[in-house]
Structure formats: C-alpha cells, structure tokens
Design a protein around this motif. Sequence first.
Motif, PDB file in Angstrom:
ATOM      1  N   TRP A 104     -14.224  30.834  10.440  1.00 30.74           N
ATOM      2  CA  TRP A 104     -14.353  32.286  10.402  1.00 30.74           C
ATOM      3  C   TRP A 104     -15.051  32.780  11.654  1.00 30.74           C
ATOM      4  O   TRP A 104     -16.022  32.183  12.116  1.00 30.74           O
ATOM      5  CB  TRP A 104     -15.144  32.726   9.167  1.00 30.74           C
ATOM      6  CG  TRP A 104     -14.357  32.614   7.916  1.00 30.74           C
ATOM      7  CD1 TRP A 104     -14.494  31.676   6.937  1.00 30.74           C
ATOM      8  CD2 TRP A 104     -13.282  33.472   7.495  1.00 30.74           C
ATOM      9  NE1 TRP A 104     -13.569  31.897   5.950  1.00 30.74           N
ATOM     10  CE2 TRP A 104     -12.813  32.987   6.267  1.00 30.74           C
ATOM     11  CE3 TRP A 104     -12.670  34.592   8.050  1.00 30.74           C
ATOM     12  CZ2 TRP A 104     -11.773  33.588   5.571  1.00 30.74           C
ATOM     13  CZ3 TRP A 104     -11.622  35.198   7.370  1.00 30.74           C
ATOM     14  CH2 TRP A 104     -11.188  34.698   6.142  1.00 30.74           C
ATOM     15  N   VAL A 105     -14.557  33.906  12.206  1.00 32.55           N
ATOM     16  CA  VAL A 105     -15.201  34.574  13.333  1.00 32.55           C
ATOM     17  C   VAL A 105     -15.217  36.078  13.062  1.00 32.55           C
ATOM     18  O   VAL A 105     -14.353  36.613  12.375  1.00 32.55           O
ATOM     19  CB  VAL A 105     -14.503  34.283  14.686  1.00 32.55           C
ATOM     20  CG1 VAL A 105     -14.722  32.845  15.112  1.00 32.55           C
ATOM     21  CG2 VAL A 105     -13.033  34.624  14.639  1.00 32.55           C
ATOM     22  N   TYR A 106     -16.226  36.731  13.615  1.00 30.83           N
ATOM     23  CA  TYR A 106     -16.360  38.184  13.532  1.00 30.83           C
ATOM     24  C   TYR A 106     -15.393  38.800  14.522  1.00 30.83           C
ATOM     25  O   TYR A 106     -15.395  38.441  15.710  1.00 30.83           O
ATOM     26  CB  TYR A 106     -17.808  38.575  13.853  1.00 30.83           C
ATOM     27  CG  TYR A 106     -18.036  40.055  14.028  1.00 30.83           C
ATOM     28  CD1 TYR A 106     -18.087  40.904  12.929  1.00 30.83           C
ATOM     29  CD2 TYR A 106     -18.227  40.598  15.287  1.00 30.83           C
ATOM     30  CE1 TYR A 106     -18.326  42.264  13.087  1.00 30.83           C
ATOM     31  CE2 TYR A 106     -18.467  41.954  15.453  1.00 30.83           C
ATOM     32  CZ  TYR A 106     -18.509  42.779  14.349  1.00 30.83           C
ATOM     33  OH  TYR A 106     -18.750  44.115  14.509  1.00 30.83           O
ATOM     34  N   LEU A 107     -14.566  39.733  14.059  1.00 29.31           N
ATOM     35  CA  LEU A 107     -13.611  40.405  14.925  1.00 29.31           C
ATOM     36  C   LEU A 107     -14.195  41.714  15.447  1.00 29.31           C
ATOM     37  O   LEU A 107     -14.348  41.924  16.640  1.00 29.31           O
ATOM     38  CB  LEU A 107     -12.299  40.631  14.185  1.00 29.31           C
ATOM     39  CG  LEU A 107     -11.136  41.174  14.995  1.00 29.31           C
ATOM     40  CD1 LEU A 107     -10.785  40.278  16.165  1.00 29.31           C
ATOM     41  CD2 LEU A 107      -9.919  41.361  14.081  1.00 29.31           C
ATOM     42  N   ASP A 108     -14.512  42.629  14.528  1.00 27.44           N
ATOM     43  CA  ASP A 108     -15.099  43.911  14.900  1.00 27.44           C
ATOM     44  C   ASP A 108     -15.601  44.605  13.651  1.00 27.44           C
ATOM     45  O   ASP A 108     -15.445  44.112  12.546  1.00 27.44           O
ATOM     46  CB  ASP A 108     -14.105  44.789  15.672  1.00 27.44           C
ATOM     47  CG  ASP A 108     -12.832  45.100  14.885  1.00 27.44           C
ATOM     48  OD1 ASP A 108     -12.821  45.005  13.641  1.00 27.44           O
ATOM     49  OD2 ASP A 108     -11.816  45.430  15.528  1.00 27.44           O
ATOM     50  N   GLY A 109     -16.205  45.764  13.847  1.00 30.77           N
ATOM     51  CA  GLY A 109     -16.743  46.511  12.723  1.00 30.77           C
ATOM     52  C   GLY A 109     -16.681  47.996  12.946  1.00 30.77           C
ATOM     53  O   GLY A 109     -16.690  48.477  14.083  1.00 30.77           O
ATOM     54  N   GLN A 110     -16.620  48.712  11.840  1.00 31.58           N
ATOM     55  CA  GLN A 110     -16.646  50.170  11.867  1.00 31.58           C
ATOM     56  C   GLN A 110     -17.950  50.592  11.210  1.00 31.58           C
ATOM     57  O   GLN A 110     -18.228  50.223  10.072  1.00 31.58           O
ATOM     58  CB  GLN A 110     -15.456  50.739  11.104  1.00 31.58           C
ATOM     59  CG  GLN A 110     -15.440  52.244  11.044  1.00 31.58           C
ATOM     60  CD  GLN A 110     -14.263  52.770  10.226  1.00 31.58           C
ATOM     61  OE1 GLN A 110     -13.608  52.036   9.494  1.00 31.58           O
ATOM     62  NE2 GLN A 110     -14.010  54.046  10.330  1.00 31.58           N
ATOM     63  N   THR A 111     -18.745  51.380  11.928  1.00 29.33           N
ATOM     64  CA  THR A 111     -20.063  51.783  11.404  1.00 29.33           C
ATOM     65  C   THR A 111     -20.074  53.253  11.021  1.00 29.33           C
ATOM     66  O   THR A 111     -19.317  54.058  11.553  1.00 29.33           O
ATOM     67  CB  THR A 111     -21.185  51.536  12.446  1.00 29.33           C
ATOM     68  OG1 THR A 111     -20.897  52.307  13.605  1.00 29.33           O
ATOM     69  CG2 THR A 111     -21.293  50.072  12.796  1.00 29.33           C
ATOM     70  N   ASP A 112     -20.969  53.547  10.080  1.00 28.74           N
ATOM     71  CA  ASP A 112     -21.282  54.922   9.681  1.00 28.74           C
ATOM     72  C   ASP A 112     -22.748  55.133  10.010  1.00 28.74           C
ATOM     73  O   ASP A 112     -23.540  54.213   9.984  1.00 28.74           O
ATOM     74  CB  ASP A 112     -21.092  55.128   8.171  1.00 28.74           C
ATOM     75  CG  ASP A 112     -19.660  54.917   7.715  1.00 28.74           C
ATOM     76  OD1 ASP A 112     -18.736  55.100   8.539  1.00 28.74           O
ATOM     77  OD2 ASP A 112     -19.453  54.557   6.551  1.00 28.74           O
ATOM     78  N   ASP A 113     -23.127  56.353  10.287  1.00 28.26           N
ATOM     79  CA  ASP A 113     -24.548  56.649  10.492  1.00 28.26           C
ATOM     80  C   ASP A 113     -25.286  56.407   9.200  1.00 28.26           C
ATOM     81  O   ASP A 113     -24.820  56.709   8.126  1.00 28.26           O
ATOM     82  CB  ASP A 113     -24.754  58.086  10.939  1.00 28.26           C
ATOM     83  CG  ASP A 113     -24.221  58.318  12.345  1.00 28.26           C
ATOM     84  OD1 ASP A 113     -23.514  59.322  12.542  1.00 28.26           O
ATOM     85  OD2 ASP A 113     -24.510  57.499  13.231  1.00 28.26           O
ATOM     86  N   GLY A 114     -26.498  55.804   9.297  1.00 22.30           N
ATOM     87  CA  GLY A 114     -27.272  55.476   8.106  1.00 22.30           C
ATOM     88  C   GLY A 114     -28.625  56.048   8.103  1.00 22.30           C
ATOM     89  O   GLY A 114     -29.127  56.676   8.916  1.00 22.30           O
TER      90      GLY A 114
END
Length: 139
Positions: free
Chosen positions: A129-139
């Motif tokens: 498994w490898v990290y591809l990308d991410g979508q973030t929201d303001d927290g």
Amino acid sequence: MGGRGAERKTTDTSACPCGTGRGYGECCAPLHRAETSAATAEALMRSRFSAFAVGDVGHLLRSWHPRTRPAELNLDPRLRWTRLEVLATDGGGLFDTTGTVEFRAHYRHRGRPGTLHERSRFRREDGAWVYLDGQTDDG
C-alpha cells in the motif's frame, strides 16, 4: 500534514500515536522501520499519522506513491499531532487494489489546537500500500 522536523522521542512501550491502544513497538514501529508492510490502507494511513507524530520523514516518503511524492519533506517542529479519528474506509482491504480512508487528525500548532479532515486515497503497488493523495476540508 506537513514539514520536516526533529524526530520525537517515542519508545516501543509508549502508546502508539495512531490510537489503536497498542504499544508503538507492536503497532506502527515495525512499519516505520520497514520490517513489515501495511496489510490494509487504513493500517498504512495510521502508520503515516504516527510518522508525522514522531517525525519519521523516511517512512512518509517511502510510503508515498512515486508519482505524487514530493522530492523532500520538511516537518514543522512547532506542530504536534495529538490524536487520530478514523471516520470511514472504502476498500483498502486485503484483496483490494485501491482504498480511501477518511479521518480527522488533531494537532497543536504554536499552542493552538486544530484539526485536519482528509479523505486519503491509497493504491497497492507491487503488493504494498502507498499513499496517493488526499482531499482536505478546513477543520
């Protein structure tokens, strides 16, 4: 979750930063030391959170997909990752080739609390498994 800083002191008997309730030495440390690989996308995501928490840039870069991995990573030494909540998973199991993990990561930056909400995408490459990308929201 970003920036390069000094590694933070964590022993094998310390509680693992990823929040499983297990000791670091039996949880994320073997992944950080490249002694084993993550069985699921969630396990890799937890190990990556722990790597940010302990300052393990090597694991972060090794576990990042080569297409999206930065050339270097500098951890902010004023940023302390304090707690992880896994909110949902989609795929990412033993027999999957892709997976998504939604999580909320809690931190303190310059003494102020904050959260990062992200939906991370993972892919299995050459059996790992490898990290591809991410979508973030303001927290």
